[in-house]
Design a protein around this motif. Structure first.
Motif, short mmCIF file in Angstrom:
data_model
loop_
_atom_site.label_atom_id
_atom_site.label_comp_id
_atom_site.label_asym_id
_atom_site.label_seq_id
_atom_site.Cartn_x
_atom_site.Cartn_y
_atom_site.Cartn_z
N PRO A 161 0.82 -1.23 0.00
CA PRO A 161 0.00 0.00 0.00
C PRO A 161 0.85 1.27 0.00
N MET A 162 2.00 1.24 0.65
CA MET A 162 2.86 2.42 0.66
C MET A 162 3.45 2.66 -0.73
N LEU A 163 3.84 1.57 -1.41
CA LEU A 163 4.37 1.71 -2.76
C LEU A 163 3.30 2.25 -3.70
N LEU A 164 2.09 1.76 -3.54
CA LEU A 164 1.00 2.22 -4.40
C LEU A 164 0.69 3.69 -4.16
N GLU A 165 0.81 4.13 -2.91
CA GLU A 165 0.60 5.55 -2.62
C GLU A 165 1.66 6.40 -3.32
N ALA A 166 2.91 5.93 -3.29
CA ALA A 166 3.98 6.64 -3.98
C ALA A 166 3.74 6.61 -5.49
N TYR A 167 3.29 5.48 -5.99
CA TYR A 167 3.00 5.35 -7.43
C TYR A 167 1.93 6.35 -7.84
N GLU A 168 0.88 6.45 -7.02
CA GLU A 168 -0.21 7.37 -7.34
C GLU A 168 0.25 8.82 -7.27
N ALA A 169 1.34 9.06 -6.53
CA ALA A 169 1.90 10.41 -6.45
C ALA A 169 2.95 10.66 -7.54
N GLY A 170 3.05 9.72 -8.48
CA GLY A 170 3.90 9.94 -9.64
C GLY A 170 5.22 9.20 -9.68
N VAL A 171 5.54 8.43 -8.65
CA VAL A 171 6.81 7.69 -8.65
C VAL A 171 6.71 6.51 -9.61
N ARG A 172 7.73 6.37 -10.44
CA ARG A 172 7.79 5.23 -11.35
C ARG A 172 9.08 4.42 -11.18
N ASP A 173 10.02 4.94 -10.41
CA ASP A 173 11.29 4.24 -10.19
C ASP A 173 11.38 3.81 -8.73
N PHE A 174 11.46 2.49 -8.52
CA PHE A 174 11.55 1.95 -7.17
C PHE A 174 12.83 1.11 -7.04
N TYR A 199 7.29 -6.77 -8.07
CA TYR A 199 7.18 -6.67 -9.54
C TYR A 199 5.86 -7.27 -10.01
N GLU A 200 5.48 -8.39 -9.43
CA GLU A 200 4.25 -9.07 -9.84
C GLU A 200 3.02 -8.29 -9.41
N ALA A 201 3.13 -7.50 -8.33
CA ALA A 201 1.97 -6.86 -7.74
C ALA A 201 1.72 -5.44 -8.24
N LEU A 202 2.77 -4.76 -8.69
CA LEU A 202 2.63 -3.36 -9.09
C LEU A 202 2.43 -3.23 -10.60
N PRO A 203 1.93 -2.07 -11.04
CA PRO A 203 1.74 -1.86 -12.48
C PRO A 203 3.04 -2.06 -13.26
N LYS A 204 2.89 -2.44 -14.50
CA LYS A 204 4.05 -2.84 -15.30
C LYS A 204 4.84 -1.66 -15.87
N ASP A 205 4.36 -0.43 -15.64
CA ASP A 205 5.17 0.70 -16.09
C ASP A 205 6.17 1.15 -15.02
N VAL A 206 6.22 0.42 -13.91
CA VAL A 206 7.24 0.70 -12.89
C VAL A 206 8.60 0.25 -13.40
N ARG A 207 9.61 1.08 -13.14
CA ARG A 207 11.00 0.72 -13.45
C ARG A 207 11.67 0.28 -12.15
N TRP A 208 12.10 -0.98 -12.12
CA TRP A 208 12.69 -1.55 -10.92
C TRP A 208 14.21 -1.44 -10.96
N HIS A 209 14.78 -1.07 -9.83
CA HIS A 209 16.22 -0.92 -9.70
C HIS A 209 16.72 -1.86 -8.60
#
Length: 231
Positions: A39-52, A64-74
């Protein structure tokens, strides 16, 4: 809280870029989400974060499996060779390549998955015994060796600076990594770019930006103190 923290962090980044005469668009904010629940990651995502950024392979794969696929994972933590196969096709960038053996394993797994992998070479600029990373004086040779691996593409350098109360104490480390990148870039090595400098965390990222960081890794400054509930 997260949205407010992001606003504050982004403004600090803009201010640091202004002081350095840089374009704020040239610096990427990586939200370090290790140990943080979805839920915290999704809140950041909704605030515009795409790089985690994640430190552990298993946690990265689960998120990776749970979040939207436009996230860039580092992958920003120490990477064991036997874990490479699990994330090779899920990450945008591996920040923590510190040996030829690890790079060779990435090459082998990339061949199996028919993919190519962008990496950074991790440099232990401060020379701390407790930290991973190539020694500064050995980095150019390591870069030349990794550059021969056709599916592994070096995009720049990364360092983890010591924890300090006064971020100015780490300025020399960030300046040193930036100078090392300049020196390597002058070598004009095939399959090597020095476009990315991953340096600076919650306590010192404005100083890192002033010294040329293109990626800053901020966890506590966005999510608050660490949580160990990853469900």
């Amino acid at each position: 809280m997260i949205r407010e923290n992001l606003t504050h962090t982004r403004q600090n980044m803009v201010d640091a870029c202004h002081r350095a005469g840089r374009d704020a668009g040239d610096v990427t904010l990586i939200a370090v989400s290790k140990t943080k629940p979805l839920p915290m990651l999704l809140e950041a995502y909704e605030a515009g974060v795409r790089d985690f950024g994640e430190n552990r392979v298993q946690e990265l794969v689960e998120k990776y499996e749970a979040l939207p696929k436009d996230v860039r994972w580092h992958m920003i933590g120490h990477l064991q060779r036997n874990k490479v196969k699990y994330l090779i096709d899920k990450v945008s960038l591996i920040h923590s390549v510190d040996s030829l053996r690890l790079a060779q394993e990435i090459q082998r797994e990339a061949e199996k998955k028919h993919t190519e992998v962008n990496i950074l070479v991790e440099v232990n600029v401060a020379g701390e015994e407790s930290k991973f990373g190539s020694r500064r004086e050995e980095t150019l040779q390591l870069v030349k060796e990794i550059a021969l691996l056709p599916l592994v593409h070096i995009q720049g350098l990364m360092t983890v600076a010591p924890y300090v109360k006064n971020p100015e104490e780490n300025r020399w480390i960030f300046a040193g990594l930036q100078q090392l990148a300049v020196d390597i870039d002058r070598e004009n090595i095939d399959n090597v770019n020095m476009n990315v400098l991953s340096m600076g965390m919650t306590g010192d990222y404005p100083v890192a930006i002033e010294e040329g960081a293109t990626c800053v890794r901020v966890g506590t400054g966005i999510f608050g103190n660490r949580s160990y509930d990853c469900n």
